[in-house]
Design a protein around this motif. Structure first.
Motif, PDB file in Angstrom:
ATOM      1  N   ARG A  96       0.834  -1.204   0.000  1.00  0.00           N
ATOM      2  CA  ARG A  96       0.000   0.000   0.000  1.00  0.00           C
ATOM      3  C   ARG A  96       0.870   1.256   0.000  1.00  0.00           C
ATOM      4  O   ARG A  96       0.572   2.229  -0.683  1.00  0.00           O
TER       5      ARG A  96
ATOM      6  N   VAL B 180      -2.332   8.807   6.863  1.00  0.00           N
ATOM      7  CA  VAL B 180      -3.049   7.805   7.662  1.00  0.00           C
ATOM      8  C   VAL B 180      -2.158   6.600   7.940  1.00  0.00           C
ATOM      9  O   VAL B 180      -2.112   6.091   9.068  1.00  0.00           O
ATOM     10  N   LEU B 181      -1.432   6.138   6.931  1.00  0.00           N
ATOM     11  CA  LEU B 181      -0.522   5.010   7.132  1.00  0.00           C
ATOM     12  C   LEU B 181       0.567   5.373   8.146  1.00  0.00           C
ATOM     13  O   LEU B 181       0.917   4.558   9.005  1.00  0.00           O
TER      14      LEU B 181
ATOM     15  N   HIS C 290      -4.456  -4.508  -2.211  1.00  0.00           N
ATOM     16  CA  HIS C 290      -4.257  -3.211  -1.557  1.00  0.00           C
ATOM     17  C   HIS C 290      -3.768  -2.157  -2.542  1.00  0.00           C
ATOM     18  O   HIS C 290      -4.053  -0.973  -2.380  1.00  0.00           O
TER      19      HIS C 290
ATOM     20  N   LEU D 232      -9.462   6.104  -5.064  1.00  0.00           N
ATOM     21  CA  LEU D 232      -9.787   7.538  -4.963  1.00  0.00           C
ATOM     22  C   LEU D 232      -9.195   8.357  -6.101  1.00  0.00           C
ATOM     23  O   LEU D 232      -9.905   9.194  -6.684  1.00  0.00           O
TER      24      LEU D 232
ATOM     25  N   THR E 139       0.912   3.909  -2.997  1.00  0.00           N
ATOM     26  CA  THR E 139       0.607   5.314  -2.768  1.00  0.00           C
ATOM     27  C   THR E 139       1.686   6.210  -3.372  1.00  0.00           C
ATOM     28  O   THR E 139       1.390   7.216  -4.024  1.00  0.00           O
TER      29      THR E 139
ATOM     30  N   GLU F 262      -6.916  -0.973  -4.198  1.00  0.00           N
ATOM     31  CA  GLU F 262      -7.685  -0.127  -3.283  1.00  0.00           C
ATOM     32  C   GLU F 262      -7.094   1.280  -3.225  1.00  0.00           C
ATOM     33  O   GLU F 262      -7.827   2.269  -3.172  1.00  0.00           O
ATOM     34  N   THR F 263      -5.782   1.365  -3.229  1.00  0.00           N
ATOM     35  CA  THR F 263      -5.106   2.660  -3.173  1.00  0.00           C
ATOM     36  C   THR F 263      -5.408   3.481  -4.419  1.00  0.00           C
ATOM     37  O   THR F 263      -5.471   4.709  -4.362  1.00  0.00           O
TER      38      THR F 263
ATOM     39  N   SER G  21      -5.583  13.009  -2.037  1.00  0.00           N
ATOM     40  CA  SER G  21      -6.052  11.733  -1.466  1.00  0.00           C
ATOM     41  C   SER G  21      -4.875  10.795  -1.198  1.00  0.00           C
ATOM     42  O   SER G  21      -4.868  10.073  -0.199  1.00  0.00           O
ATOM     43  N   LEU G  22      -3.866  10.843  -2.046  1.00  0.00           N
ATOM     44  CA  LEU G  22      -2.699   9.979  -1.854  1.00  0.00           C
ATOM     45  C   LEU G  22      -1.811  10.481  -0.721  1.00  0.00           C
ATOM     46  O   LEU G  22      -1.282   9.679   0.060  1.00  0.00           O
TER      47      LEU G  22
ATOM     48  N   THR H 227      -3.550   9.454   2.323  1.00  0.00           N
ATOM     49  CA  THR H 227      -3.365   8.019   2.533  1.00  0.00           C
ATOM     50  C   THR H 227      -2.045   7.754   3.233  1.00  0.00           C
ATOM     51  O   THR H 227      -1.974   6.985   4.197  1.00  0.00           O
ATOM     52  N   ILE H 228      -0.990   8.404   2.758  1.00  0.00           N
ATOM     53  CA  ILE H 228       0.321   8.258   3.402  1.00  0.00           C
ATOM     54  C   ILE H 228       0.257   8.760   4.844  1.00  0.00           C
ATOM     55  O   ILE H 228       0.823   8.154   5.759  1.00  0.00           O
TER      56      ILE H 228
END
Length: 159
Positions: A7, A117-118, A78, A85, A11, A81-82, A110-111, A114-115
């Protein structure tokens, strides 16, 4: 762990692709941008699956089965899924709902989120005091923003 690693890779690949497309947004259609993002993420999905199957064959002398195969497929999913968005935002541009440059900036945002959040998830589980966790989170997000800052001028030089 390999699914999370995939993921993160996805990303960063998605972000690189979107930033490249931002540089060429004026000469690119939204349909081409959707195809480019889909191709980049799809290729990463296939490459990750191929690498996992190859590594399994090297380590175990056979093709993965059962639990091992499900794990490989889950890790590869995954990546897809990434891509969701960014593809949805650029798809909205393809439908005429947004200008392409706006859609690409939304995809990039959005990316980056995502990073973030990770990084937050990774930092939360780290066995250190909260000030160190906060510092780790800030450093990880700063690295991603540095990647964005470095890539934009580099792509501008190519255009």
């Amino acid at each position: 762990m390999s699914a999370l690693r995939e993921r993160v890779y996805a990303t960063l690949v998605g972000l690189s692709t979107v930033l490249l497309l931002l540089n060429y947004a004026a000469g690119t259609s939204a349909g081409e941008a959707v195809a480019d993002i889909g191709a980049a993420m799809g290729a990463l999905c296939l490459a990750g699956g191929f690498a996992d199957v190859s590594a399994h064959r090297i380590a175990h002398g056979r093709f993965p089965r059962g639990h091992d195969l499900r794990h490989i497929v889950k890790a590869a999913s995954h990546v897809l899924e990434t891509a969701l968005l960014p593809l949805l935002s650029v798809g909205a541009a393809a439908l005429g709902w947004l200008p392409l440059s706006t859609a690409l900036w939304l995809a990039a945002l959005s990316l980056v989120l995502t990073i973030a959040v990770l990084a937050l998830l990774a930092t939360r589980r780290t066995a250190v005091r909260w000030p160190v966790k906060l510092l780790l989170f800030v450093v990880e997000v700063a690295i991603v923003l540095l990647v964005v800052a470095v890539k934009l001028p580099v792509f501008a030089l190519c255009g």
